[in-house]
Write a protein that holds these residues in place. Sequence first.
Motif, PDB file in Angstrom:
ATOM      1  N   ARG A  93      43.436  34.113  48.401  1.00 22.50           N
ATOM      2  CA  ARG A  93      44.066  33.085  49.225  1.00 22.50           C
ATOM      3  C   ARG A  93      43.108  31.954  49.599  1.00 22.50           C
ATOM      4  N   THR A  94      41.802  32.277  49.702  1.00 14.38           N
ATOM      5  CA  THR A  94      40.823  31.247  50.063  1.00 14.38           C
ATOM      6  C   THR A  94      40.182  30.604  48.829  1.00 14.38           C
ATOM      7  N   TYR A 143      42.317  38.280  50.486  1.00 18.15           N
ATOM      8  CA  TYR A 143      41.670  37.180  51.220  1.00 18.15           C
ATOM      9  C   TYR A 143      40.918  36.255  50.273  1.00 18.15           C
ATOM     10  N   TRP A 144      40.181  36.826  49.325  1.00 14.19           N
ATOM     11  CA  TRP A 144      39.409  36.008  48.380  1.00 14.19           C
ATOM     12  C   TRP A 144      40.322  35.191  47.477  1.00 14.19           C
ATOM     13  N   GLN A 156      28.881  31.084  51.892  1.00 13.43           N
ATOM     14  CA  GLN A 156      28.676  29.733  51.345  1.00 13.43           C
ATOM     15  C   GLN A 156      27.861  29.783  50.057  1.00 13.43           C
ATOM     16  N   ARG A 198      29.956  31.309  47.271  1.00 10.06           N
ATOM     17  CA  ARG A 198      30.906  30.352  46.687  1.00 10.06           C
ATOM     18  C   ARG A 198      30.217  29.461  45.649  1.00 10.06           C
ATOM     19  N   GLU A 214      40.199  33.880  42.234  1.00 10.38           N
ATOM     20  CA  GLU A 214      41.641  33.894  41.990  1.00 10.38           C
ATOM     21  C   GLU A 214      41.945  34.526  40.639  1.00 10.38           C
ATOM     22  N   LEU A 217      38.214  31.941  46.560  1.00  7.86           N
ATOM     23  CA  LEU A 217      36.898  32.427  46.135  1.00  7.86           C
ATOM     24  C   LEU A 217      36.973  33.034  44.741  1.00  7.86           C
TER      25      LEU A 217
END
Length: 204
Positions: A67-68, A64-65, A109, A112, A72, A70
């Motif tokens: 794909r979003t 998930y992190w 938030q 990030r 990679e 956060l």
Amino acid sequence: MAVSSGEGRNADQDDPERRQSARQRAGEEGLLFDGRPVKVPADIGYRGPTACAAAGITYRQLDYWARTGLVEPTVRAAHGSGSQRLYGFRDILVLKVVKRLLDTGVSLQQIRIAVQHLRDRGVNDLAEITLMSDGVSVYECTSPDEVIDLLQGGQGVFGIALGRVWQEVEGSLANIPGERAEPASPLGDHADELARRRRARRTG
């Protein structure tokens, strides 16, 4: 993110006894890191399951992190069905920090923002940073005085010394061989499959 040592000072923070107490607390909690982390090659990567184990997260979180955006993988991203992401040492360090921030209730938030800030830092700088948080905001401290000021002021409910996290990740990966990323073919997975078939014919 950045916190200067003079920010938010008050009369209580100039109290020598309070300051000594804050320094002792920082030492007990491992927030004043003075070690020398080993330099890790940037082109060595680790597969997803290894990254999860070292960072203490689930594969679902890792996926998930990624794909979003956060956290990679920087050594090799997934490029089609069957391809394997490769996470660098620095990626795994950040994954572990994200997990700790989440566990203490920091919002995604704010995390990030913190992660973007860490991305902008050089690798050597990371080991000298302590992240402090009151559960709402994340503060960066780059000196013992800044850590102590936050503890005295009551802002820093918890802290993460990245140098210590670095050593923990080193220990987790010590006996696990990393992989070097091979250049991706411009034709993608189809070309990789053709190459595998040719090798199989030669050795068959």
